[in-house]
Design an enzyme around this catalytic site. Structure first.
Site, PDB file in Angstrom:
ATOM      1  N   CYS A 188      -1.612  -7.829   9.602  1.00  0.00           N
ATOM      2  CA  CYS A 188      -0.915  -6.572   9.320  1.00  0.00           C
ATOM      3  C   CYS A 188      -0.972  -5.683  10.550  1.00  0.00           C
ATOM      4  O   CYS A 188      -1.965  -5.666  11.262  1.00  0.00           O
ATOM      5  CB  CYS A 188      -1.581  -5.863   8.136  1.00  0.00           C
ATOM      6  SG  CYS A 188      -0.668  -4.412   7.545  1.00  0.00           S
ATOM      7  N   GLU A 209      -3.176 -15.732   2.400  1.00  0.00           N
ATOM      8  CA  GLU A 209      -3.826 -15.875   1.101  1.00  0.00           C
ATOM      9  C   GLU A 209      -3.015 -15.246  -0.029  1.00  0.00           C
ATOM     10  O   GLU A 209      -2.290 -14.278   0.187  1.00  0.00           O
ATOM     11  CB  GLU A 209      -5.214 -15.217   1.137  1.00  0.00           C
ATOM     12  CG  GLU A 209      -6.177 -15.986   2.022  1.00  0.00           C
ATOM     13  CD  GLU A 209      -7.542 -15.343   2.180  1.00  0.00           C
ATOM     14  OE1 GLU A 209      -8.478 -16.100   2.477  1.00  0.00           O
ATOM     15  OE2 GLU A 209      -7.683 -14.126   2.044  1.00  0.00           O
ATOM     16  N   CYS A 257      -8.803  -6.435  -3.947  1.00  0.00           N
ATOM     17  CA  CYS A 257      -7.913  -5.609  -3.108  1.00  0.00           C
ATOM     18  C   CYS A 257      -8.546  -5.323  -1.759  1.00  0.00           C
ATOM     19  O   CYS A 257      -9.684  -4.871  -1.688  1.00  0.00           O
ATOM     20  CB  CYS A 257      -7.676  -4.250  -3.750  1.00  0.00           C
ATOM     21  SG  CYS A 257      -6.785  -4.305  -5.265  1.00  0.00           S
ATOM     22  N   CYS A 262      -5.183   0.549   8.587  1.00  0.00           N
ATOM     23  CA  CYS A 262      -5.913   1.307   7.573  1.00  0.00           C
ATOM     24  C   CYS A 262      -7.411   0.992   7.719  1.00  0.00           C
ATOM     25  O   CYS A 262      -7.811  -0.178   7.688  1.00  0.00           O
ATOM     26  CB  CYS A 262      -5.429   0.940   6.174  1.00  0.00           C
ATOM     27  SG  CYS A 262      -3.646   1.207   5.959  1.00  0.00           S
ATOM     28  N   GLY A 278      -0.529  -7.866   4.579  1.00  0.00           N
ATOM     29  CA  GLY A 278       0.685  -7.379   5.223  1.00  0.00           C
ATOM     30  C   GLY A 278       1.292  -6.149   4.585  1.00  0.00           C
ATOM     31  O   GLY A 278       0.905  -5.732   3.486  1.00  0.00           O
ATOM     32  N   GLU A 279       2.250  -5.578   5.310  1.00  0.00           N
ATOM     33  CA  GLU A 279       3.005  -4.422   4.811  1.00  0.00           C
ATOM     34  C   GLU A 279       4.423  -4.913   4.491  1.00  0.00           C
ATOM     35  O   GLU A 279       5.216  -5.186   5.402  1.00  0.00           O
ATOM     36  CB  GLU A 279       3.019  -3.328   5.886  1.00  0.00           C
ATOM     37  CG  GLU A 279       3.993  -2.190   5.645  1.00  0.00           C
ATOM     38  CD  GLU A 279       3.883  -1.561   4.252  1.00  0.00           C
ATOM     39  OE1 GLU A 279       2.762  -1.277   3.804  1.00  0.00           O
ATOM     40  OE2 GLU A 279       4.931  -1.379   3.607  1.00  0.00           O
ATOM     41  N   SER A 330       0.532   3.216  -1.756  1.00  0.00           N
ATOM     42  CA  SER A 330      -0.904   3.362  -1.512  1.00  0.00           C
ATOM     43  C   SER A 330      -1.143   4.751  -0.950  1.00  0.00           C
ATOM     44  O   SER A 330      -0.981   4.974   0.241  1.00  0.00           O
ATOM     45  CB  SER A 330      -1.380   2.291  -0.532  1.00  0.00           C
ATOM     46  OG  SER A 330      -1.104   1.017  -1.078  1.00  0.00           O
ATOM     47  N   LEU A 331      -1.488   5.666  -1.818  1.00  0.00           N
ATOM     48  CA  LEU A 331      -1.614   7.067  -1.404  1.00  0.00           C
ATOM     49  C   LEU A 331      -2.977   7.319  -0.757  1.00  0.00           C
ATOM     50  O   LEU A 331      -3.060   7.746   0.395  1.00  0.00           O
ATOM     51  CB  LEU A 331      -1.376   7.974  -2.621  1.00  0.00           C
ATOM     52  CG  LEU A 331      -1.302   9.464  -2.336  1.00  0.00           C
ATOM     53  CD1 LEU A 331      -0.194   9.788  -1.355  1.00  0.00           C
ATOM     54  CD2 LEU A 331      -1.100  10.248  -3.634  1.00  0.00           C
ATOM     55  N   ASN A 332      -4.025   7.089  -1.507  1.00  0.00           N
ATOM     56  CA  ASN A 332      -5.388   7.033  -0.955  1.00  0.00           C
ATOM     57  C   ASN A 332      -5.958   8.331  -0.405  1.00  0.00           C
ATOM     58  O   ASN A 332      -7.094   8.324   0.093  1.00  0.00           O
ATOM     59  CB  ASN A 332      -5.494   5.945   0.120  1.00  0.00           C
ATOM     60  CG  ASN A 332      -5.199   4.561  -0.419  1.00  0.00           C
ATOM     61  OD1 ASN A 332      -5.218   4.369  -1.631  1.00  0.00           O
ATOM     62  ND2 ASN A 332      -4.923   3.608   0.438  1.00  0.00           N
ATOM     63  N   CYS A 385      -0.767 -11.949  -6.710  1.00  0.00           N
ATOM     64  CA  CYS A 385      -0.680 -11.016  -5.586  1.00  0.00           C
ATOM     65  C   CYS A 385      -0.298 -11.838  -4.343  1.00  0.00           C
ATOM     66  O   CYS A 385      -1.047 -12.721  -3.939  1.00  0.00           O
ATOM     67  CB  CYS A 385      -2.063 -10.375  -5.439  1.00  0.00           C
ATOM     68  SG  CYS A 385      -2.192  -9.218  -4.092  1.00  0.00           S
ATOM     69  N   CYS A 439      -9.411  -1.454   5.139  1.00  0.00           N
ATOM     70  CA  CYS A 439      -8.820  -2.724   4.687  1.00  0.00           C
ATOM     71  C   CYS A 439      -9.187  -3.885   5.607  1.00  0.00           C
ATOM     72  O   CYS A 439      -9.069  -3.789   6.829  1.00  0.00           O
ATOM     73  CB  CYS A 439      -7.294  -2.572   4.629  1.00  0.00           C
ATOM     74  SG  CYS A 439      -6.452  -4.101   4.169  1.00  0.00           S
ATOM     75  N   SER A 475       4.508  -3.022  -2.924  1.00  0.00           N
ATOM     76  CA  SER A 475       3.570  -1.947  -2.603  1.00  0.00           C
ATOM     77  C   SER A 475       3.643  -1.609  -1.122  1.00  0.00           C
ATOM     78  O   SER A 475       3.680  -2.498  -0.278  1.00  0.00           O
ATOM     79  CB  SER A 475       2.154  -2.412  -2.964  1.00  0.00           C
ATOM     80  OG  SER A 475       1.208  -1.430  -2.628  1.00  0.00           O
ATOM     81  N   ASN A 528     -13.547  -1.891  -2.130  1.00  0.00           N
ATOM     82  CA  ASN A 528     -14.196  -3.201  -2.068  1.00  0.00           C
ATOM     83  C   ASN A 528     -14.719  -3.431  -0.665  1.00  0.00           C
ATOM     84  O   ASN A 528     -13.960  -3.369   0.299  1.00  0.00           O
ATOM     85  CB  ASN A 528     -13.200  -4.307  -2.431  1.00  0.00           C
ATOM     86  CG  ASN A 528     -12.790  -4.226  -3.889  1.00  0.00           C
ATOM     87  OD1 ASN A 528     -13.637  -4.188  -4.779  1.00  0.00           O
ATOM     88  ND2 ASN A 528     -11.490  -4.146  -4.143  1.00  0.00           N
TER      89      ASN A 528
HETATM   90  N1  SAH Z   1       0.428  -2.808   2.794  1.00  0.00           N
HETATM   91  C1  SAH Z   1       0.666  -2.652   1.393  1.00  0.00           C
HETATM   92  C2  SAH Z   1       0.166  -3.792   0.525  1.00  0.00           C
HETATM   93  C3  SAH Z   1      -1.197  -4.379   0.862  1.00  0.00           C
HETATM   94  S1  SAH Z   1      -2.636  -3.410   0.531  1.00  0.00           S
HETATM   95  C4  SAH Z   1       0.099  -1.347   0.909  1.00  0.00           C
HETATM   96  O1  SAH Z   1      -0.570  -0.648   1.687  1.00  0.00           O
HETATM   97  O2  SAH Z   1       0.345  -0.969  -0.220  1.00  0.00           O
HETATM   98  C5  SAH Z   1      -2.823  -3.510  -1.207  1.00  0.00           C
HETATM   99  C6  SAH Z   1      -3.714  -2.400  -1.791  1.00  0.00           C
HETATM  100  O3  SAH Z   1      -5.087  -2.632  -1.508  1.00  0.00           O
HETATM  101  C7  SAH Z   1      -3.398  -1.021  -1.220  1.00  0.00           C
HETATM  102  O4  SAH Z   1      -3.228  -0.117  -2.276  1.00  0.00           O
HETATM  103  C8  SAH Z   1      -4.633  -0.659  -0.429  1.00  0.00           C
HETATM  104  O5  SAH Z   1      -4.839   0.734  -0.438  1.00  0.00           O
HETATM  105  C9  SAH Z   1      -5.708  -1.409  -1.183  1.00  0.00           C
HETATM  106  N2  SAH Z   1      -6.900  -1.701  -0.383  1.00  0.00           N
HETATM  107  C10 SAH Z   1      -6.960  -2.046   0.907  1.00  0.00           C
HETATM  108  N3  SAH Z   1      -8.235  -2.268   1.296  1.00  0.00           N
HETATM  109  C11 SAH Z   1      -8.994  -2.061   0.218  1.00  0.00           C
HETATM  110  C12 SAH Z   1     -10.405  -2.179  -0.039  1.00  0.00           C
HETATM  111  N4  SAH Z   1     -11.268  -2.558   0.905  1.00  0.00           N
HETATM  112  N5  SAH Z   1     -10.843  -1.906  -1.288  1.00  0.00           N
HETATM  113  C13 SAH Z   1      -9.976  -1.572  -2.278  1.00  0.00           C
HETATM  114  N6  SAH Z   1      -8.641  -1.484  -2.103  1.00  0.00           N
HETATM  115  C14 SAH Z   1      -8.156  -1.717  -0.876  1.00  0.00           C
END
Ligand code: SAH
Length: 394
Positions: free
Chosen positions: A155, A121, A376, A159, A202-203, A257-259, A148, A162, A234, A333
């Site tokens: 992937c 997608e 996202c 995480c 994906g990463e 993506s620090l989180n 995007c 996700c 990213s 989300n």
């Molecule tokens: N693998 C890469 C790119 C894909 S994820 C990465 O990790 O950066 C793209 C972004 O979406 C990342 O910043 C991730 O933290 C965020 N993300 C993943 N799941 C999410 C969710 N359910 N709600 C909001 N953001 C999310």
């Protein structure tokens, strides 16, 4: 909503022609003409006994005009078109658009099918410019249109928050499959995106070779000629590859993506942190070369009760101290499965306020397209019966 088969077009949405029927299943990647660099294409042209200037012509058709049929390459002799497209050699259209959904907020999610029947997608996100941006950019400041793109089928990272993670790893996309997402999206939108982000499925750093090749194709002056400043890769934190990305000239923008602000929490929600903990990740981010005025973007998915405390908001500025950076706060989300919750609007605002007090530049990314699972972390290319079906090889 299914879209017609004859979907084609140039980057500005003009001049469409019908796509030929797919020649059926073939070895992925090897015959994908849109994956070829100009040098590799020149070698094919030479092998066909044609003069080298033909390589530029063909490259322009593939990447500047993004044609989807051989017939559209009007200045290329039919004998060369045939040679390049010979069975097993030349796949012109590594992706077919399957379905498209448009959100109430204008976000458009496209699902594509690969030659080997996989689904991926991409999401197109239109954004109006702010009054300040308009003033700064003048009449040329068109509204932002961010695409995007996906870099892998599924992937391999796991995480916890996700949706793509629930699919597991399928395979890497080829450079041709990556750029084709851009070309088809541009044709659907009727204009080229202003910004490209590798934040779909994906990463990207796990598919480094094809992602960087796609980047090179997308910025090539014979092709779509995107500015490298408009492309962002990213990563969840594949530290050695951040170093490699920084060595490219030019390099794309970097997003991380620090989180989380502690290894304890990050280990739990992003298993990759056990391999490359926060300190190493931030060291790599600090070493990433930045052109004047550029910043590293940090994404921070806000999960209620997990990483949204005042203590987190106080630790974050300390982690980023002295680094040209900005923080995108992404309220989580939801999707079916995990037990996470999005913090209240009030909590999100006070988290942002605390960051601002410490001079961290920060934005709240309002969810876009969440009514169609396009926001996202919601990309899971959910298969419906009409799309899981493999095309019958002819
Ligand atoms: N693998 C890469 C790119 C894909 S994820 C990465 O990790 O950066 C793209 C972004 O979406 C990342 O910043 C991730 O933290 C965020 N993300 C993943 N799941 C999410 C969710 N359910 N709600 C909001 N953001 C999310």
């Amino acid at each position: 909503m299914p879209v017609p088969d004859d979907l084609t077009g140039t980057l500005d949405g003009q001049g469409t022609t019908a796509a030929p029927a797919s020649p059926g299943a073939r070895g992925r990647g090897q015959g994908d003409l849109r994956s070829l660099t100009p040098a590799a294409l020149a070698a094919r042209v030479k092998a066909a006994g044609e003069p080298s200037f033909r390589a530029e012509q063909v490259f322009r058709w593939l990447h500047e005009h993004a044609v989807t049929s051989w017939d559209a390459m009007t200045n290329v002799p039919p004998r060369l078109r045939e040679r390049l497209g010979e069975a097993g050699q030349g796949i012109l259209n590594p992706l077919q658009l399957d379905t498209e959904q448009v959100s109430v907020d204008g976000t458009r999610k496209m699902r594509f099918r690969t030659e080997d029947g996989r689904s991926i997608e991409s999401v197109l996100i239109p954004e109006e410019r702010t009054a300040e941006e308009r003033e700064e950019l003048g009449a040329g400041g068109r509204d932002k249109l961010t695409l995007c793109v996906s870099s892998q089928v599924g992937c391999a990272l796991d995480c916890g928050f996700c949706a793509t993670a629930t699919l597991g790893f399928g395979r890497n996309l080829t450079a041709g499959e990556i750029v084709q997402q851009v070309y088809i999206a541009a044709a659907r939108a009727g204009r080229r995106p202003t910004n490209l982000v590798f934040m779909g499925m994906g990463e990207p750093m796990h598919n480094f070779e094809q992602v960087t090749k796609a980047f090179a194709l997308l910025i090539h002056p014979w092709g779509a000629a995107f500015s490298p400043r408009r492309i962002t890769v990213s990563t969840a934190g594949v530290v050695p590859k951040i170093g490699e990305l920084g060595k490219l000239t030019p390099a794309p923008n970097l997003a991380i993506s620090l989180n989380a602000t502690t290894d304890e929490v990050r280990d739990r929600i992003m298993p990759i942190n056990r391999k490359w903990p926060i300190a190493e990740l931030l060291q790599a981010a600090r070493a990433f070369p930045l052109a004047h005025g550029r910043k590293v973007t940090f994404e921070y998915v806000l999960l209620a009760g997990v990483n949204d405390s005042d203590a987190d908001a106080q630790r974050l500025p300390r982690l980023l101290k002295g680094m040209p950076s900005m923080v995108n706060l992404i309220p989580w989300n939801p999707f079916q499965g995990p037990q996470f919750q999005r913090p209240s609007a009030e909590r999100i605002r006070s988290f942002q306020e605390l960051l601002r007090r410490h001079d961290v530049q920060t934005f709240i990314r309002t969810p876009r397209g969440d009514d169609i699972d396009a926001a996202c972390g919601q990309l899971a290319a959910r298969a419906t019966p009409d799309v899981v079906q493999l095309r019958t090889p002819s």
